[in-house]
Every structure is written in structure tokens, then in C-alpha cells.
Design an enzyme around this catalytic site. Structure first.
Site, PDB file in Angstrom:
ATOM      1  N   ASP A 147      55.394  75.617  24.232  1.00 42.14           N
ATOM      2  CA  ASP A 147      54.478  75.132  25.048  1.00 42.14           C
ATOM      3  C   ASP A 147      54.449  75.533  26.443  1.00 42.14           C
ATOM      4  O   ASP A 147      55.456  75.714  26.593  1.00 42.14           O
ATOM      5  CB  ASP A 147      54.483  73.609  25.121  1.00 42.14           C
ATOM      6  CG  ASP A 147      52.903  73.174  25.906  1.00 42.14           C
ATOM      7  OD1 ASP A 147      52.167  73.116  25.931  1.00 42.14           O
ATOM      8  OD2 ASP A 147      52.787  72.038  26.943  1.00 42.14           O
ATOM      9  N   GLU A 174      53.203  80.653  24.088  1.00 42.28           N
ATOM     10  CA  GLU A 174      52.597  80.207  25.348  1.00 42.28           C
ATOM     11  C   GLU A 174      52.495  81.052  26.543  1.00 42.28           C
ATOM     12  O   GLU A 174      52.997  80.236  27.433  1.00 42.28           O
ATOM     13  CB  GLU A 174      52.059  78.875  24.897  1.00 42.28           C
ATOM     14  CG  GLU A 174      50.449  78.373  25.836  1.00 42.28           C
ATOM     15  CD  GLU A 174      50.397  77.140  25.905  1.00 42.28           C
ATOM     16  OE1 GLU A 174      48.986  77.079  25.776  1.00 42.28           O
ATOM     17  OE2 GLU A 174      51.473  76.340  25.732  1.00 42.28           O
TER      18      GLU A 174
END
Length: 787
Positions: A450, A487
Site C-alpha cells: 500500500d 501501489e
């Protein structure tokens, strides 16, 4: 081995941690001195290593206990919460764990960090460079019968001369149970917050290296919303039985079809048909593996499953205090599986076991397990509303990025109040240890990182061209078999799509694929060429060094943002239920409501929305690269326009199994068949970028800004199974010329998204011999060359 008590001493030994004077030691000693002579010999004292009782409970048989203490230097635990020693010292003594096992300790070892089993007991080790005083807190009896107060807490203050090696504090305790003990630390140190310190010895901290975490038993139990989180361990259970025929799936990246899903939301709804004790659990996922197999995916990407506090928003009055964090992007600990995903409120040991059961069952079904991991920030919030549970109180200056020129306030590249100091050597090693733990202990197959651009920032927040952590992950031997996915952006503007430091290992969430596919499908002008580039594998981004098309994780929909149904049903986000006045969530959704905002009974609008959803799924499954879809899109799940639904433990996020059944013969069928088609056709998942011999573009008008139609043929040189595709994003029919099929083959219509089910997808194909095809507005066609 040093004894816990020193019979005969009449006063407490002074400890280097002078702050402990606030812990009523003087009153304890004065109380003891007033006791009858027969009891005055039992002292609640701190020895050179600083053990003290927070609250002793002495049973009616205290004379026998005193004798055993004299003879065996034995300690009986008390309770740290709620009362002073004077109030309860003469009430009772409860033998530790119901036995007369002595509690003794030795200096211990600095490594491994966390709790580990040593030859002579349980070893505890914790890093804190700036601490002046560290106290180990042991809750002997743990949580019983749902209690949030830990009975049997004793505290052992560590001597920096004996229990510290470098920056690691350590102690080995003999006589503890090999399982079920809860533990934490009180840590004190410099109080200058403007220098970056966050010490508060009134808080019992969670060990950053705790392998299991104990908190509240039930997910979303608001009656225990202020529950404390403590570490625990299990050295008693037998090793998990992975089975004699067990093997890792080891699916090539080119063959992956990823299904992003939330463990709890997948089965929490009553419509799942599962027993209430199993809903929302790891075992619930196992029960629904047949659905995953029917859909055809072969990898699940689980939203965060590290321990998190789902009730963190309810700690104080604020606009979000009605929310329950159901997504989990707020990590408490990087080693422990989320304990409230255990069935029947089973707790951390059960959660660990059932997580392995889930992985084993998925692997046996040929499905890989990828974890969405959050190493960019923690749950400990911001400067204004600190939520100190672990890292902040252990060594704030090491674990977090701070603006030392601005009162040591947190740098906030995560958008969540703090930023983990990922490339600090200590934090980097913690992250690597965590990743290895999940691979070795739980057999996971990969990780999606993330806000991974934060992993590319230095300790001062500045971007790094060659970030040590990212390189270490790429080169690590244990992680070498794993899929690693970035990401590639953060909330500080570091956008690295196509430029993420990769060492030819890292894949990326291709955010440009998402945006460009959306824009073409809704009919934006000037997107045809970009659309062609994206479905061809995004060579403009990834054809560098030894990178491959599969390093592009292609997606149209992910957990944050609109669902697929909402993407074609809403022009604007509708986030009022989140409590932030609609200020949260992205405004750049590139969505189109097909003529009506939200729910409607207009059959033309409903039909157009259905076509658009099929168009998106078709484009995703024929694109070079690795496709990822979101849980629920296979039946058309709606969040009613909420594009940031992280805080709703309701049907907004929960998989609706009844709706799946209602749409099984239409929408769901199309999704399944399209995934299966991809699996059957290697030309849709090449491990190299397309060349001129691989594709024929039926286009001589690339420069036409108004053109919204694209047709092309993918060539199968090995078997002659060419595939013709056409996408029409105009609001009118396009009559497209169809090229001749390969020698001794004829075209068969497999897909026409304008047709109703089951004609919209015919697996064996419908023979087609015309030289042109009239393609409806906002629809797509797939023809396959077959004998």
C-alpha cells in the site's frame, strides 16, 4: 539465576528509573512495615532489576506461600489495574497458573526480537535506542470470560547494565507458561516532544515484534471499544500440519487472475448462509472457495489481515466516531494475523491456526494468497490525536518520519497522520522480518504494498533513486518466490507508475491503465491510441530493462473508489455517510452514470449499464499484463455511490450472496466465461511485449481526435487461433470490416456485449462468415478463428 524476592530486606532498592517513584513504592514499603512480624518478612520489593507487584492478591493460605517464597524464591502475580497494593495485599494469593512454578529471570539474549523460547525460559527482547527505562509487563492469567482487564500483571523493570545490549533491551523469564501469557512494556525516556520523543510510561505498549496480539474478542464490539492490545505467544502447540500432499501453487505471473477481497466482508452478511460464528472469518473464506473456483480466479489479494483496531475512530468524539474500520489500513502490528477474524471469537491462537487452514485450503484449490500490506503508516494517528499503542511509545524518533525543523511533527505522506520511517535500518529490518515471517510461517505467495512510494523516501521524506528497502525486498532470498506488487504513489505526490524502482522484480498497480480504460469506455475524445497502448501491455511504461507485461497489474476497479456498478451509475461520489461532509474520497473517478444518477427503473439505462460493465470486463481480460478484479463486481455490487467506504461494516461493503444468486445466469455467467477464456488462450497473456507480427491494428485514422472505435486482431502463429476484437465507444452503430480468418479457419462469434445472456457469451462460438460486423453503440465484439 537471580531471585525475584529478597527475604529480610525492609526497604525497596533504588532503581535507575526514578520515574517509578510515582508508582506508590514508598506506600507499599510503609504498609509492609506496619504488618505483623510474621508477615513483615514477605516484601513486595524491587530488586536490582526492578521487579514490583502492581497489585498483589494474597490467599488465606498465605503462610504456606511465604514458606515457599523463602525456600524457592518464588513470586505470585497480582493485578496491575485499578487498586493499590495496600488495598489487597492480605486478601489472597493465587498461585501462578494454578501451580507452584517459580518465576525467576536472567539477563536473557538480545536476539531474536520479540518473545522467543529459550533453554531456560521465555526470552523477551525489544529495541529502543532512546529509552532510559524499560519494564516488562506480564499478565499471567490473560483475558478470561471476555474480560478486558488482565488479571495477574507483574512488572519487571530491566537494568540497563544487565539487560541491554546495544539498543536492545532483553530478559529471560523462567516459570512462565509456554502459551497464553499476555505481555507488553512500559518504556520511559526523554520527554522533549520537540526533539521527536513520544515516551509515556503510563501506557503498556504492544511489542512491535509480537507474533500474536490479544485485544477484544469480537469484531466491532463497541462495549469494549477501549480495549488494550497486548502481545502473546504460543510455543506449546504442535506445528501446523500442512499435509503430505501439500504444495505451493507457484502460478506464473503471466497466468494470474487476481481477486481483491476483504476477509470479513466476504462472508459477514447473513446471506452467506454460514453459521454466525463462522461469518466474517478465515474459515468463512474456506467455505466459499467453490465460488472462487467457479469464477475462475487463481489468486486472492486480501485487504489487510495484520492486527488492526477496527474501532479506532470511536476513541474520542469526532465526525467519524460512528465508523468501524472494515478495510484494515491501520496496522497495530506487522506480525500477527487479525485476531477478530478467528471464528467464534477464538482469539489470537485460533486466528493464527485458522489463517493457516485458509491458506492451505486455498493452495489445495490452486489459488495463491497475496496480502495487501501497510508498511507506510500505523494506527498511532497524528500529532493532534495520538493513539499510542506501540511504535510511538517504543522509539518515536526511530519509527516515524519527523519534521525536526517544525517541532518534530509527523510528516504525513500517507494521508493518515503519520509516516513509517521505512528506510531507517531498524525499521527496514522490521519490515523484512515481517515479510519473511508471513512467508515462512503462513506460506503466503506475495504482497501488495500500500502507498509503496513511501518506501522510496529517505528518513527526511525526500525521494530516493535507489531505496534500500525496495532493493532489499527484491533481492531477499526468502521472498524470491513471492509476487511483489507496488501501489506506486503516495499522498505526498510521489507518483511512480512505470517508474517505480524495480530491479526487474517489482510489479505495479497500473493506475494509468485504470484511468485510460475508463476514459475510453465512457466516450472521451482522443483516447483511442492510449487505449490501444494500455490493452497491449503498457509498453510505454514497462518495456524497460527486463521488465515484462505482467509487471503491469491491470485493473479498472479496486477497493478504494467506485465499484464497477457504481462506475457506470454515478457521475459524482456520494460519501455523506462517512461523516466528512463529502470531502473524502477521490473526485477524479472518470465515471459515467449512463444518463441517470444512481438507481433507476429506466430499462434503456439499465441495459446500457450492463453493456458497459461487460465492456470493462472484456477489455480487462484480453489485455496483456496481469488482471485484477474486485470482490463483488462479478454480480454488480453497489455502494450507492460511496467511493471511500472504509468505515462501513454493513451491506455497503459486505458481499451480497442473494444478489449473486439472482444474477448467476446473466452478469455472473459472463464474468466467469470471460475469465475462463483468458486462461484458455495464451496469446492473451504473453510474457513479452507485442510485436508487429503479434497484432494487426485495423486502423488508418489514429490522429482523428473524435474517433472512439478500435478494432484489431491478435495473431496465434502456433495454432492459428487468431482473435478479432472491436470496441465501440460511440453513441451509434459502427459497421466494421472483418479481416479474413487464417487459412482453413473461420470466424466464430464468442462475445457481443450488446446481446442478452446467454448469447452475449457463447464459449464454443457462433459461426460467422460475413465480411463486416455491425457493432452497437457502447459495446464490444470478440471473434475467434476456429476450424
Amino acid at each position: 539465576m537471580e531471585s525475584v524476592l529478597f527475604p529480610g530486606r525492609t526497604q525497596a532498592i533504588k532503581h535507575p528509573c526514578s520515574s517509578f517513584s510515582s508508582l506508590s513504592c514508598r506506600n507499599n514499603v510503609r504498609f509492609l512495615a506496619s504488618m505483623p512480624s510474621s508477615t513483615s518478612r514477605l516484601r513486595v520489593l524491587r530488586n536490582e532489576m526492578g521487579l514490583r507487584f502492581s497489585k498483589a492478591k494474597i490467599a488465606s493460605r498465605w503462610q504456606r506461600i511465604i514458606s515457599k517464597v523463602r525456600e524457592r524464591y518464588m513470586v505470585k502475580p497480582g493485578n496491575v489495574f485499578g487498586h493499590s497494593v495496600e488495598e489487597s495485599l492480605v486478601e489472597k494469593v493465587t498461585p501462578m497458573l494454578g501451580t507452584d512454578v517459580p518465576l525467576k529471570y536472567s539477563p536473557g539474549l538480545a536476539f531474536p526480537l520479540g518473545a522467543s523460547e529459550a533453554e531456560n525460559g521465555i526470552n523477551f527482547a525489544i529495541f529502543s535506542r532512546h529509552a532510559s527505562c524499560v519494564t516488562l509487563c506480564l499478565s499471567i492469567f490473560g483475558r478470561e470470560k471476555g474480560q478486558e482487564i488482565c488479571d495477574g500483571m507483574v512488572e519487571i523493570a530491566l537494568d540497563p547494565q544487565k539487560n541491554k545490549t546495544g539498543d536492545v533491551w532483553h530478559i529471560c523469564v523462567e516459570g512462565l507458561s509456554r502459551s497464553g501469557i499476555l505481555y507488553g512494556y512500559r518504556i520511559d525516556g526523554p520527554q522533549e516532544k520537540e526533539q521527536g520523543h513520544g515516551f509515556d510510561n503510563s501506557i503498556v505498549l504492544l511489542d512491535p515484534y509480537a507474533k500474536l496480539v490479544s485485544g477484544r474478542k469480537w469484531f466491532g464490539d463497541v462495549a469494549n471499544k477501549m480495549s488494550k492490545f497486548l502481545g502473546t505467544y504460543d510455543f506449546e502447540s504442535m506445528p501446523f500440519d500442512w499435509g503430505p500432499d501439500y504444495k505451493l501453487p507457484n502460478i506464473p505471473e503471466t497466468d494470474l487472475v487476481i481477486y481483491e477481497m476483504n476477509v470479513r466482508a466476504f462472508t459477514a452478511d447473513e446471506s452467506s448462509g454460514l453459521d454466525p460464528d463462522v461469518r466474517g472469518s478465515y474459515l468463512g473464506v474456506i467455505e466459499k472457495i467453490p465460488h472462487l473456483l467457479e469464477l475462475g480466479i487463481n489468486a486472492v489479494e486480501l485487504l489487510p489481515v495484520f492486527e488492526f483496531d477496527e474501532l479506532e475512530f470511536q476513541r474520542y468524539q469526532n465526525p467519524r466516531d460512528h465508523m468501524i474500520n472494515t478495510w484494515g489500513y491501520s496496522t497495530l502490528n506487522f506480525f500477527a494475523p487479525m485476531s477478530r477474524y478467528a471464528s467464534a471469537g477464538g482469539g489470537p491462537l485460533v486466528a493464527s491456526h485458522e489463517f493457516k487452514q485458509m491458506v492451505k485450503a486455498l493452495h489445495n484449490a490452486g489459488i495463491e494468497v497475496i496480502l495487501d500490506v501497510v508498511y507506510n503508516h500505523t494506527n498511532e494517528a497524528n500529532d493532534r490525536h495520538p493513539y499510542t499503542t506501540s511504535f510511538r511509545g517504543t522509539d518515536n524518533k526511530v519509527y516515524y518520519m519527523l519534521d525536526l525543523d517544525n517541532g518534530a511533527k509527523y510528516l504525513n505522506f500517507s494521508g493518515c497522520g503519520n509516516t513509517l520511517n521505512c528506510n531507517h535500518p531498524v525499521v527496514m529490518e522490521l519490515i523484512l522480518d515481517s515479510l519473511r515471517h508471513w512467508v515462512n510461517e503462513y506460506h503466503v505467495d506475495g504482497f501488495r504494498f500500500d502507498l509503496a512510494s513511501i518506501l522510496c523516501r529517505g528518513t527526511d521524506g525526500s525521494p530516493l533513486n535507489s531505496p534500500p528497502l525496495v532493493k532489499a525486498i527484491a533481492k531477499d532470498a526468502v521472498l524470491s518466490r513471492c509476487k511483489i506488487i507496488a501501489e506506486p504513489w503516495d499522498c505526498g505526490g510521489l507518483y511512480l507508475v512505470g517508474k517505480f524502482p524495480n530491479w526487474d522484480r517489482w510489479a505495479e498497480w497500473n493506475g494509468k491503465y485504470r484511468d485510460d480504460i475508463r476514459r475510453f469506455m465512457k466516450g472521451d475524445c482522443g483516447m483511442k491510441g492510449t487505449f490501444a497502448t494500455r490493452i497491449s501491455g503498457s509498453a510505454d511504461l514497462y518495456q524497460v530493462n527486463k521488465r515484462k507485461p505482467q509487471h503491469s497489474i491491470n485493473f479498472v476497479i479496486a477497493h478504494d473508489g467506485f465499484t464497477l456498478y457504481d462506475l457506470v451509475s454515478y457521475n459524482f461520489k456520494h460519501n455523506d455517510a462517512n461523516g466528512e461532509g463529502g470531502n473524502d474520497g477521490s473526485n477524479d473517478n472518470f465515471s459515467w452514470n449512463c444518463g441517470v444518477e444512481g438507481e433507476t427503473e429506466d430499462v434503456d439505462v439499465i441495459g446500457l449499464r450492463s453493456r458497459q460493465m461487460k465492456n470493462f470486463h472484456l477489455a480487462l481480460m484480453i489485455s496483456q499484463g496481469t488482471p485484477m478484479m474486485l470482490m463483488g463486481d462479478e454480480y454488480g455490487h453497489t455502494r450507492y455511490g460511496n467511493n471511500n467506504s472504509y468505515g462501513h461494516d454493513t451491506s455497503i461493503n459486505h458481499f451480497q450472496w442473494k444478489q449473486l444468486e439472482e444474477r448467476r445466469g446473466g452478469h455472473f455467467r459472463f464474468f466467469c466465461e470471460m475469465i475462463k477464456f483468458r486462461h484458455k488462450h495464451p496469446i492473451l497473456r504473453r510474457d513479452r511485449f507485442l510485436t508487429k507480427s503479434d497484432v494487426a491494428w485495423h486502423e488508418d485514422n489514429w490522429s482523428n481526435h473524435e474517433s472512439k472505435f478500435l478494432a484489431f486482431t491478435l495473431h496465434d502463429d502456433q495454432f492459428g487461433g487468431d482473435i478479432y476484437l472491436a470496441f465501440n465507444a460511440h453513441d451509434y452503430y459502427v459497421k466494421a470490416a472483418v479481416p479474413s480468418p487464417p487459412h482453413k479457419k473461420r470466424w466464430h462469434r464468442v462475445v457481443d456485449t450488446n446481446l442478452e445472456s446467454p448469447k452475449d457469451f457463447v464459449p464454443e462460438g457462433v459461426p460467422f462468415s460475413d465480411t463486416s460486423y455491425n457493432i452497437a453503440s457502447y459495446s464490444a465484439v470478440l471473434l475467434e478463428a476456429k476450424p
